[in-house]
Design an enzyme around this catalytic site. Structure first.
Site, PDB file in Angstrom:
ATOM      1  N   GLU A 115       0.917  -1.187  -0.008  1.00  0.00           N
ATOM      2  CA  GLU A 115      -0.039   0.054  -0.054  1.00  0.00           C
ATOM      3  C   GLU A 115       0.804   1.171  -0.131  1.00  0.00           C
ATOM      4  OE1 GLU A 115      -2.933  -0.500   3.065  1.00  0.00           O
ATOM      5  OE2 GLU A 115      -3.929  -1.986   2.169  1.00  0.00           O
ATOM      6  N   ASN A 135       2.315  -5.164  -3.257  1.00  0.00           N
ATOM      7  CA  ASN A 135       1.050  -5.209  -3.092  1.00  0.00           C
ATOM      8  C   ASN A 135       0.194  -4.080  -2.724  1.00  0.00           C
ATOM      9  OD1 ASN A 135      -0.958  -7.471  -2.365  1.00  0.00           O
ATOM     10  ND2 ASN A 135      -0.974  -7.052  -0.386  1.00  0.00           N
ATOM     11  N   GLU A 140      -5.796 -10.759  -1.542  1.00  0.00           N
ATOM     12  CA  GLU A 140      -6.939 -10.672  -0.516  1.00  0.00           C
ATOM     13  C   GLU A 140      -8.123 -10.641  -0.987  1.00  0.00           C
ATOM     14  OE1 GLU A 140      -5.592  -7.086   2.040  1.00  0.00           O
ATOM     15  OE2 GLU A 140      -3.316  -7.675   1.593  1.00  0.00           O
ATOM     16  N   ASP A 189     -12.010 -10.367  -1.601  1.00  0.00           N
ATOM     17  CA  ASP A 189     -13.424 -10.306  -0.896  1.00  0.00           C
ATOM     18  C   ASP A 189     -14.330  -9.425  -1.713  1.00  0.00           C
ATOM     19  OD1 ASP A 189     -12.555  -8.035   0.565  1.00  0.00           O
ATOM     20  OD2 ASP A 189     -12.533  -8.863   2.492  1.00  0.00           O
ATOM     21  N   HIS A 230     -10.038  -5.956  -2.759  1.00  0.00           N
ATOM     22  CA  HIS A 230     -11.282  -5.694  -1.792  1.00  0.00           C
ATOM     23  C   HIS A 230     -12.273  -5.090  -2.509  1.00  0.00           C
ATOM     24  CE1 HIS A 230      -8.788  -7.261   1.456  1.00  0.00           C
ATOM     25  NE2 HIS A 230      -7.968  -6.574   1.086  1.00  0.00           N
TER      26      HIS A 230
END
Ligand code: XIL
Length: 305
Positions: free
Chosen positions: A137, A178, A241, A243, A214
């Site tokens: 990030e 990432n 990650e 979702d 996400h």
């Protein structure tokens, strides 16, 4: 059979999930991890505040639990994460000179990646993969570098410092950068690809790009364009990650199809098994419900694989 088995049969590395001691203590959760997931990412236990909350005093209780579980159960591991502005102890954020911050980054990576060198890698089944999210990030939405102690003190050079330290510590690991909101061919994707190209043109240090994914409802629509744009950096790409708010079957199958049709997309990791343990629990974004039973999205993904 199972998500991971079917995904591997399509030539991909693994379909994993995050985990840690809190979820490895739940028998129903562990049963699903064993049947459907081939890899685990420590959800919190390898972060800076968990591993070096006090300078040069390393604590590996939580991360050892995760790694030992994976080794015992033949699951691969994505190490997560070495350099991140969040879950970062105050003693790091308050460093204000280049030499100190450089040696602190190097010492952190040497110790944390060093402890798990070969352990992330040296387990069955074969072939084996060892991933590290080295930087996490680090971008703004416009593709520029996010303000953090790392960028404020060291500029872009912290990226090379961190990747060099990781490479020197674990020469066989796939080293990843990432980030989130890399969900379409947007300015953040382009800024990240440009940085990967700059770093790698000097010295090929970055092996992979992780897109967290996400997502919100409908947010999968840009996934194929995003993966294609990220793959143009010439590295492998992982969905790290995953979702999706509401877990609409269509949204999930769109992501899966995007990865299947992008050769550089090598792996998918869900950010948890059951909605009940999700960091976004109220948006019920995962493939298994609060009773660890497969949801409609799970069945749709299995059909799509
Ligand atoms: C999240 C965890 O899931 C939560 O338990 C924790 O409180 C905060 O961090 N991006 C990342 C992950 O890279 O490490 C974050 O994990 C979610 C966003």
């Amino acid at each position: 059979s199972g998500l991971d088995g079917k995904f591997k049969a399509k030539g991909k590395k693994f379909w994993g999930s995050c985990a840690d001691a809190n979820t490895l203590n739940i028998a129903a959760n562990v049963a699903v991890l064993k049947s459907d997931f081939g890899q685990v990412t420590p959800e919190n236990s390898m972060k800076w505040d968990a591993t070096e909350n006090t300078r040069n005093s390393f604590t590996f209780g939580g991360s050892d639990t995760l790694v030992n579980w994976a080794t015992t159960n033949g699951k691969q591991i994505r190490g997560h994460t070495l350099v991140w502005h969040s879950q970062l102890p105050g003693w790091v954020s308050s460093i204000n000179d280049k030499a100190t911050l450089t040696s602190v980054i190097q010492n952190h990576i040497t110790n944390v990646a060093g402890r798990y060198k070969g352990k992330l890698y040296g387990q069955s089944p074969s072939p084996l993969y060892d991933h590290w999210d080295v930087c996490n990030e680090i971008f703004n939405e416009d593709g520029s570098l996010r303000s953090s102690v790392f960028s404020n003190i060291l500029g872009e050079s912290f990226v090379t410092i961190a990747f060099q330290a990781a490479r020197a510590t674990d020469s066989t690991a796939k080293l990843y950068i990432n980030d989130y909101n890399l969900d379409s061919n947007n300015a953040k994707v382009r800024g990240l690809v440009a940085l990967v190209n700059r770093v790698n043109s000097a010295n090929k240090l970055i092996d992979g790009i992780g897109t967290q994914m996400h997502l919100g409802p409908g947010g999968a629509g840009g996934a194929l364009a995003a993966l294609t744009a990220l793959a143009a950096a010439g590295t492998e790409v992982g969905i790290t990650e995953l979702d999706i708010q509401g877990a609409a079957p269509n949204d999930y199958t769109t992501v899966v199809q995007a990865c299947l049709s992008t050769p550089a997309c090598v792996a998918i990791t869900s950010w948890g098994v059951s909605d009940t343990n999700s960091w976004r629990a109220s948006s019920t974004p995962l493939l298994f419900d609060g009773n660890y039973r497969p949801k409609a999205a799970y069945n749709a993904v299995i059909q799509a694989l």
